[in-house]
Design an enzyme around this catalytic site. Structure first.
Site, short mmCIF file in Angstrom:
data_model
loop_
_atom_site.label_atom_id
_atom_site.label_comp_id
_atom_site.label_asym_id
_atom_site.label_seq_id
_atom_site.Cartn_x
_atom_site.Cartn_y
_atom_site.Cartn_z
CD GLU A 170 0.93 123.17 18.19
OE1 GLU A 170 0.94 124.24 17.56
OE2 GLU A 170 1.80 122.87 19.02
CG ASN A 192 0.39 124.95 13.14
OD1 ASN A 192 1.61 124.79 13.14
ND2 ASN A 192 -0.35 124.78 14.23
CG HIS A 412 12.41 126.65 26.68
ND1 HIS A 412 12.50 127.72 25.80
CD2 HIS A 412 11.45 125.85 26.18
CE1 HIS A 412 11.62 127.56 24.83
NE2 HIS A 412 10.98 126.43 25.03
CG HIS A 413 17.18 122.29 25.56
ND1 HIS A 413 17.73 121.05 25.84
CD2 HIS A 413 17.90 123.19 26.29
CE1 HIS A 413 18.74 121.20 26.68
NE2 HIS A 413 18.85 122.49 26.96
CD GLU A 414 11.26 126.00 19.87
OE1 GLU A 414 11.45 125.34 18.83
OE2 GLU A 414 10.26 125.85 20.60
CG HIS A 482 5.72 121.72 24.34
ND1 HIS A 482 4.76 122.68 24.56
CD2 HIS A 482 5.86 121.05 25.52
CE1 HIS A 482 4.34 122.62 25.81
NE2 HIS A 482 5.00 121.64 26.42
CD GLU A 501 2.32 122.24 22.48
OE1 GLU A 501 1.78 123.35 22.66
OE2 GLU A 501 3.25 122.05 21.69
CD GLU A 507 1.32 126.78 22.15
OE1 GLU A 507 2.31 127.30 22.68
OE2 GLU A 507 1.39 125.94 21.25
#
Length: 712
Positions: A170, A192, A412-414, A482, A501, A507
């Protein structure tokens, strides 16, 4: 349906007679030369008699014992020629041609009694090659110290690069000469949440370059399975890149056994930048689809409770009273809610209503499940269970409400990078999804990997990402991963990998902003390996209007945001902004509603990395076309021909463009919409503002919609 032509030739080569081999592409424009000099293997590549890769070394260094670097002689060479057509489940085309010539070189390392094979496939638009290890007693199990594949450049090319990093991709792209990378690296390594850069000249693939004599060169890899992700380390005195694999917690680069093989190393080359975008080498070097029934895999367009959290308008966490959470014992009914929790029942229903009213397929909700109060930065193992909702999220009620509205909920699975915890809970989480009608999941891996010491792109973690995809397929679940390893065409083999991602996405427009030309580079780099969930569609560029404490700015015009639905290819497209922002610009929002997400044909009209690109795509199984143009920092006028249209039809073109005074910073919401009749003979000159662009929907004409319109 697959149409194929296979030709197999076998040629034994006695090493005392021949030390080199050549192979030309099907159209004869690319030429590969392979040779063994003083026991060491080398290759070089030319395009239209211009040097692409100068003589470059091949081989692998082992952790113990003698390495696979020298002492070789050629013992056999096999030739093969393939010309086939295959149909992806979803994609940028309905059909993909896979045409190449192949050369399999068998190398004998006589002193060690070992065999190494190198397989080359040369296409009209580039080269792929990999190492193969036949079954043999003296190379049964081995540990890599490093892969020593070289890519010797023919000059000080201009490169579009991000820093080599074991933990993140990123970063904003830097455009510079190869010789300038070292001096720019420190500034390029921006902060980051998890990062580890390894060299002052190390960069990531996919790496896009342009030579002074007009060659566009892209270096990447394909079919990354059971192997560490490859970076490139530059010898900036000689302009030679060498592979640099991501190490594991022990510092090792890979545990391998025979029979086996490495991923493909890819070189895409042309004197026309559009050919880089059109290349399908990465997909073609992957195995065919392994999912027998793909009826449940389908491209979707969605909205979601996400951007309001990213901007700080609302919160993932339910309460501010818990400095630490124990999922087995914390009682959320006994704490006070913070009043900013985005994933509450009423708010989610608002998004469901919006999706239903405007024809969107799904709604993503982040922050619905317990554990967000201490989810990040604590090296916490048991961080989420992926099934238990907060008190203000009526799971069953929302499920039933969405179903009544014809809308799918997106899970959503963070994981907070706790890979071990995710694998513990994966079966239960996937079964929970299946039981509740969730057919797709957005997974996340924010932060430092657990088990501690592992990197995001080491062999073990790459295998985890693959494991998650394959297990999801067993439950008929599509995956949007992601912070995972950058894609390498695996979506051909497992098309339930609907998107990734794996780059600096939208974002970051709420974290200080991306460069205005960022989206003119991504298709040449990140998207070479597969589609990106870039989450476009932001209409309100001033983030302080959502959160007074956030002064970020979205460096894009509104017309540019529309164009991203065409230029940033993905079968999973989000309208990322808040419903109330779209309601202010419903005429522009119409393009997002109309644009397709699966394509029959793609035509690359104009392109220059870092400056501009214009792409036309025809919807799959339909007559309509869509065009997207994104522009860099300088105003520019595109000249577009519509010769790709059916010559026997009239169409209505709705042109969504920057206004004359539009500017990504000074006037981003200035746009114009006009309609005209177009045919295959039409031409268009269209201005794009700095950080701007245009989007065009081209609908098949009828007597009613053609009435009163002028011809372009």
């Amino acid at each position: 349906m697959k149409k194929a032509l296979f030709l197999f030739l076998f040629l034994p080569v006695w090493n005392f007679a021949i030390h080199s081999q050549t192979l030309d592409s099907p159209n004869g424009e690319l030429s590969l030369n392979f040779e063994v000099k003083q026991g060491k293997p080398y290759y070089e590549l030319q395009y239209k008699n211009k040097a692409v890769i100068l003589p470059s070394g091949l081989g692998l260094e082992l952790k113990s014992g003698s390495s696979l670097l020298e002492g070789f002689s050629i013992s056999e060479v096999d030739y093969n020629q393939v010309d086939e057509t295959w149909e992806p489940v979803w994609g940028e085309e309905k059909e993909i041609r896979n045409q190449y010539k192949e050369m399999l070189v068998t190398l004998e390392q006589k002193e060690e009694d070992r065999t190494l094979k190198i397989r080359f496939r040369i296409f009209d638009d580039g080269l792929g090659f990999r190492y193969e290890f036949p079954s043999q007693p003296n190379l049964a199990h081995f540990v890599l110290k490093e892969e020593r594949t070289q890519f010797a450049m023919a000059g000080d090319h201009t490169a579009f690069w991000i820093p080599g990093d074991y933990k993140t991709q990123e970063y904003d792209f830097v455009e510079s000469k190869l010789s300038e990378i070292r001096g720019l690296m420190e500034k390029a390594v921006t902060e980051n949440l998890s990062q580890f850069s390894f060299s002052n000249t190390g960069v990531q693939t996919s790496l896009m370059m342009k030579s002074e004599d007009g060659l566009y060169i892209n270096l990447h890899e394909a079919a990354l399975v059971n192997y560490a992700a490859m970076h490139l380390n530059l010898d900036d005195e000689n302009f030679v890149f060498e592979s640099w694999l991501t190490p594991d917690a022990m510092g090792d680069k890979g545990y391998l056994q025979s029979p086996g093989h490495t991923p493909w190393r890819t070189i895409i080359v042309s004197d026309d930048a559009r050919d880089i975008l059109a290349s399908r080498i990465t997909l073609n070097l992957n195995e065919p689809n392994k999912i027998e029934d793909t009826s449940w895999i389908r491209p979707i367009k969605y909205v979601g409770v996400w951007w309001e959290m990213i901007t700080g308008k609302s919160s993932w966490a339910y309460t501010d009273e818990l400095p630490a959470v124990d999922l087995d014992h914390t009682d959320y009914t006994k704490v006070n809610p913070n009043g900013r929790h985005g994933a509450n029942t009423d708010n989610v229903k608002r998004y469901i209503d919006f999706a239903s009213e405007h024809g969107f397929d799904g709604v993503l909700v982040e922050g619905w499940n317990i554990g967000w109060e201490d989810w990040f930065g604590n090296s916490k193992d048991y961080v989420f269970d992926f099934v238990t909702p907060y008190p203000d999220f009526d799971l069953e009620g929302i499920r039933d409400y969405a179903k009544s509205k014809g809308v799918e909920m997106i899970m959503h699975h963070e994981t907070s990078a706790s890979v071990r915890n995710y694998e513990r809970h994966m079966y239960k989480a996937y079964q929970f999804m299946k039981d509740n009608g969730y057919h797709s999941v957005k997974s996340g891996y924010v932060g430092d990997i657990l088990p501690r010491g592992e990197n995001h792109y080491s062999q073990w973690i790459v295998n985890h990402f693959q494991y998650a995809i394959e297990k999801a397929a067993e439950y008929q679940i599509m995956v949007n991963a992601h912070e995972a390893v950058r894609p390498t065409g695996i979506s051909r083999t497992y098309p339930n990998l609907i998107a990734n991602e794996s780059a600096r996405g939208t974002e970051y427009q709420a974290f200080g902003g991306n460069k205005p030309n960022h989206v003119t580079v991504l298709p040449f780099n990140r998207l070479i390996g597969g589609p990106m969930d870039y989450t476009p569609g932001i209409f309100e560029m001033d983030i302080s209007k959502l959160n007074p404490d956030n002064n970020s700015w979205v460096n894009s015009t509104l017309a540019n945001q529309l164009a991203l639905y065409v230029t940033m290819y993905s079968p999973l497209q989000m309208a990322a902004d808040l419903p109330e922002h779209y309601e202010k610009f419903m005429d522009a929002f119409q393009f997002i509603k109309d644009v397709a997400v699966d394509w029959e044909k793609s035509v690359y009209l104009e392109a220059e990395p870092g400056q501009f690109l214009t792409i036309a795509r025809k919807e799959k199984d339909g007559p309509n076309w869509f065009i997207g143009n994104v522009n860099g920092v300088n105003p520019r006028t595109s000249e577009i021909s519509f010769e790709f249209l059916d010559p026997n039809k009239n169409y209505v073109a709705s042109i969504y463009s920057d206004a004359k005074d539009a500017h990504f910073k000074d006037n981003p919401q200035a746009y114009e919409i006009r309609k005209a009749v177009v045919t295959s003979k039409s031409k268009l000159k269209q201005l794009s503002a700095p950080g701007g662009g245009f989007a065009i929907s081209i609908m098949e004409g009828t007597k009613e919609n053609l009435k009163g319109l002028k011809k372009l």
